[in-house]
Design a protein around this motif. Structure first.
Motif, mmCIF file in Angstrom:
data_model
loop_
_atom_site.group_PDB
_atom_site.id
_atom_site.type_symbol
_atom_site.label_atom_id
_atom_site.label_comp_id
_atom_site.label_asym_id
_atom_site.label_seq_id
_atom_site.Cartn_x
_atom_site.Cartn_y
_atom_site.Cartn_z
ATOM 1 N N PRO A 125 0.793 -1.234 0.000
ATOM 2 C CA PRO A 125 0.000 0.000 0.000
ATOM 3 C C PRO A 125 0.822 1.279 0.000
ATOM 4 C CG PRO A 125 -0.074 -1.069 2.157
ATOM 5 C CD PRO A 125 0.595 -2.028 1.222
ATOM 6 N N SER A 126 2.069 1.205 0.476
ATOM 7 C CA SER A 126 2.900 2.411 0.548
ATOM 8 C C SER A 126 3.561 2.755 -0.780
ATOM 9 C CB SER A 126 3.982 2.243 1.621
ATOM 10 O OG SER A 126 4.837 1.151 1.293
ATOM 11 N N LEU A 127 3.507 1.831 -1.747
ATOM 12 C CA LEU A 127 4.109 2.058 -3.056
ATOM 13 C C LEU A 127 3.048 2.495 -4.053
ATOM 14 C CD1 LEU A 127 6.490 -1.038 -3.417
ATOM 15 C CD2 LEU A 127 6.984 1.214 -2.420
ATOM 16 N N THR A 128 3.474 3.215 -5.079
ATOM 17 C CA THR A 128 2.558 3.551 -6.160
ATOM 18 C C THR A 128 2.268 2.298 -6.986
ATOM 19 O OG1 THR A 128 4.292 4.081 -7.746
ATOM 20 C CG2 THR A 128 3.545 5.873 -6.297
ATOM 21 N N VAL A 129 1.298 2.403 -7.864
ATOM 22 C CA VAL A 129 0.975 1.302 -8.763
ATOM 23 C C VAL A 129 2.195 0.930 -9.594
ATOM 24 C CG1 VAL A 129 -0.342 0.747 -10.855
ATOM 25 C CG2 VAL A 129 -1.507 1.719 -8.856
ATOM 26 N N GLU A 130 2.867 1.925 -10.157
ATOM 27 C CA GLU A 130 4.057 1.640 -10.970
ATOM 28 C C GLU A 130 5.139 0.958 -10.138
ATOM 29 O OE1 GLU A 130 7.311 4.579 -12.008
ATOM 30 O OE2 GLU A 130 6.238 4.493 -13.924
ATOM 31 N N GLN A 131 5.353 1.431 -8.912
ATOM 32 C CA GLN A 131 6.374 0.834 -8.053
ATOM 33 C C GLN A 131 6.027 -0.605 -7.693
ATOM 34 O OE1 GLN A 131 6.254 3.829 -4.997
ATOM 35 N NE2 GLN A 131 8.040 4.927 -5.794
ATOM 36 N N GLY A 159 -3.202 2.270 -17.852
ATOM 37 C CA GLY A 159 -2.067 3.083 -18.295
ATOM 38 C C GLY A 159 -1.986 4.447 -17.643
ATOM 39 N N ASP A 160 -3.123 4.948 -17.125
ATOM 40 C CA ASP A 160 -3.137 6.283 -16.509
ATOM 41 C C ASP A 160 -3.142 6.230 -14.984
ATOM 42 O OD1 ASP A 160 -5.641 5.156 -16.327
ATOM 43 O OD2 ASP A 160 -6.725 7.040 -16.657
ATOM 44 N N LYS A 161 -2.896 5.062 -14.418
ATOM 45 C CA LYS A 161 -3.004 4.913 -12.958
ATOM 46 C C LYS A 161 -1.655 4.667 -12.274
ATOM 47 C CE LYS A 161 -7.604 4.924 -12.741
ATOM 48 N NZ LYS A 161 -7.923 5.240 -14.152
ATOM 49 N N GLY A 162 -0.558 4.816 -12.994
ATOM 50 C CA GLY A 162 0.757 4.455 -12.464
ATOM 51 C C GLY A 162 1.162 5.198 -11.208
ATOM 52 N N ARG A 163 0.702 6.442 -11.031
ATOM 53 C CA ARG A 163 1.124 7.237 -9.881
ATOM 54 C C ARG A 163 0.188 7.109 -8.682
ATOM 55 N NH1 ARG A 163 5.225 10.672 -11.061
ATOM 56 N NH2 ARG A 163 5.698 11.009 -13.272
ATOM 57 N N ARG A 164 -0.869 6.374 -8.831
ATOM 58 C CA ARG A 164 -1.804 6.209 -7.721
ATOM 59 C C ARG A 164 -1.327 5.128 -6.750
ATOM 60 N NH1 ARG A 164 -8.003 7.069 -9.786
ATOM 61 N NH2 ARG A 164 -7.603 8.921 -11.070
ATOM 62 N N GLN A 168 -6.303 3.687 -3.638
ATOM 63 C CA GLN A 168 -7.127 4.578 -4.459
ATOM 64 C C GLN A 168 -7.814 3.842 -5.607
ATOM 65 O OE1 GLN A 168 -3.634 7.289 -5.061
ATOM 66 N NE2 GLN A 168 -5.080 8.894 -4.458
ATOM 67 N N LEU A 169 -7.604 2.538 -5.691
ATOM 68 C CA LEU A 169 -8.164 1.746 -6.782
ATOM 69 C C LEU A 169 -9.245 0.800 -6.276
ATOM 70 C CD1 LEU A 169 -4.876 0.667 -8.632
ATOM 71 C CD2 LEU A 169 -6.251 2.735 -8.984
ATOM 72 N N SER A 170 -10.111 0.383 -7.164
ATOM 73 C CA SER A 170 -11.104 -0.629 -6.824
ATOM 74 C C SER A 170 -10.428 -1.996 -6.714
ATOM 75 C CB SER A 170 -12.186 -0.688 -7.908
ATOM 76 O OG SER A 170 -11.638 -1.199 -9.123
ATOM 77 N N GLY A 171 -11.166 -2.969 -6.182
ATOM 78 C CA GLY A 171 -10.600 -4.312 -6.072
ATOM 79 C C GLY A 171 -10.216 -4.880 -7.427
ATOM 80 N N GLY A 172 -11.069 -4.686 -8.425
ATOM 81 C CA GLY A 172 -10.747 -5.180 -9.761
ATOM 82 C C GLY A 172 -9.516 -4.515 -10.347
ATOM 83 N N GLN A 173 -9.371 -3.220 -10.107
ATOM 84 C CA GLN A 173 -8.182 -2.515 -10.595
ATOM 85 C C GLN A 173 -6.926 -2.997 -9.876
ATOM 86 O OE1 GLN A 173 -9.637 1.489 -9.864
ATOM 87 N NE2 GLN A 173 -9.891 1.863 -12.062
ATOM 88 N N GLN A 174 -7.041 -3.274 -8.568
ATOM 89 C CA GLN A 174 -5.881 -3.799 -7.840
ATOM 90 C C GLN A 174 -5.460 -5.156 -8.388
ATOM 91 O OE1 GLN A 174 -5.620 -3.223 -3.480
ATOM 92 N NE2 GLN A 174 -7.594 -2.177 -3.633
ATOM 93 N N GLN A 175 -6.439 -6.001 -8.734
ATOM 94 C CA GLN A 175 -6.084 -7.297 -9.305
ATOM 95 C C GLN A 175 -5.442 -7.125 -10.685
ATOM 96 O OE1 GLN A 175 -5.021 -9.892 -8.275
ATOM 97 N NE2 GLN A 175 -6.709 -11.303 -7.868
ATOM 98 N N ARG A 176 -5.846 -6.111 -11.430
ATOM 99 C CA ARG A 176 -5.203 -5.815 -12.710
ATOM 100 C C ARG A 176 -3.739 -5.423 -12.500
ATOM 101 N NH1 ARG A 176 -8.493 -4.157 -17.281
ATOM 102 N NH2 ARG A 176 -10.658 -4.779 -16.944
#
Length: 275
Positions: A125-131, A159-164, A168-176
């Motif tokens: 949780p402390s890292l960004t999506v990209e990290q 592709g537009d969520k790398g810095r989040r 901040q994401l839904s469960g489905g987005q986290q699994q992605r």
């Protein structure tokens, strides 16, 4: 990334007997287990979680593993992925025998040649999506490739969520994100443990489509444990475990065929094995 399904041929039930797995060309096998047994404890209290598994799965394939609670599904996945050591038998990943590897070598292999997708996402949780996506590169001692991370995130529609942050994401987005992380090192095998278990039906279908497309368009190999016949129907084949043994398989089966086969499996006779 769209879901691309191969044509399925149905033979009425779709079920076939369990003869020895067919011979596969050298170099074409992604996962191979020979005589794999896993026993916990000794004597009268021993639990035989796996009772002798013989299996060869080809590269570029999608395999689902199903069975009643306590049938040995998770133990199978853990032994196949080098997360647990079998009591007997051998495991090969991408032609490399891992059974007798030291823990350090196993850890290095998992970091560089395997990808994992879990029900609970397991994002930091402390890292960004990209990290989070480039974390396997860091753990493998490689310089993070942000371009590759961006490519993987684009593939899974983020592709537009790398810095989040994951929160901040839904469960489905986290699994992605977890799927992008699993793919980033182009692993020999992706092991997925109930990847849709925490998702609603629509989101689960989208996530399964990503795994299917990873196989079809990227040549990935996916081995997925699931309890959901609809999820298993996305796979090329479904293997059924009962009492630690492979008892049946269905090739390119429908959800209805798979569900019908599950109802015929008897409850396991032992207690305490990993489900």
């Amino acid at each position: 990334m769209g879901l691309r399904r191969k044509n399925r041929t149905e033979d009425g039930t779709g079920a076939v007997p369990m003869p020895a797995m067919p011979t596969t060309r050298p170099g074409a096998v992604a996962v191979e287990l020979r005589g794999v047994r896993r026993q916990y404890g000794r004597g009268s209290g021993a639990v035989h979680a796996l009772a002798g598994i013989d299996l060869a799965l080809p590269r570029g394939s999608f395999t689902a593993v199903m069975g009643p609670s306590g049938s040995g599904k998770s133990t199978f996945l853990q032994c196949a992925a080098g997360l647990d050591r079998p009591s007997a038998g051998t495991v090969h990943l991408g032609g490399t025998e891992i059974t007798g590897m030291s823990e350090n070598k196993l850890t290095a292999l998992r970091r560089t040649r395997l990808g994992f997708v879990f029900q609970a996402f397991n994002l930091l949780p402390s890292l960004t999506v990209e990290q989070n996506v480039v974390l396997p590169m860091r753990l493998a001692g490689h310089r993070p490739d942000r371009r590759k991370a961006a490519e993987m995130l684009t593939r899974v529609g983020l592709g537009d969520k790398g810095r989040r942050r994951p929160g901040q994401l839904s469960g489905g987005q986290q699994q992605r994100v977890a799927i992008a992380r699993a793919l980033v090192n182009e692993p020999d095998v992706i092991f997925a443990d109930e990847p849709t278990g925490a998702l609603d039906t629509t989101t689960a279908t989208e996530v399964l489509g990503l795994l299917r497309s990873a196989v079809d368009s990227m040549g990935a190999t996916v081995v997925m444990v699931t309890h959901d016949p609809s999820a298993a129907a996305c796979a090329d084949r479904v293997l059924f475990l009962a009492d630690g043994s492979l008892v049946d398989r269905i090739e390119r089966g429908s959800a209805q065929q798979i569900a019908a086969r599950m109802t015929t499996l008897t409850a396991p006779s032992y207690a305490g094995a990993a489900a």
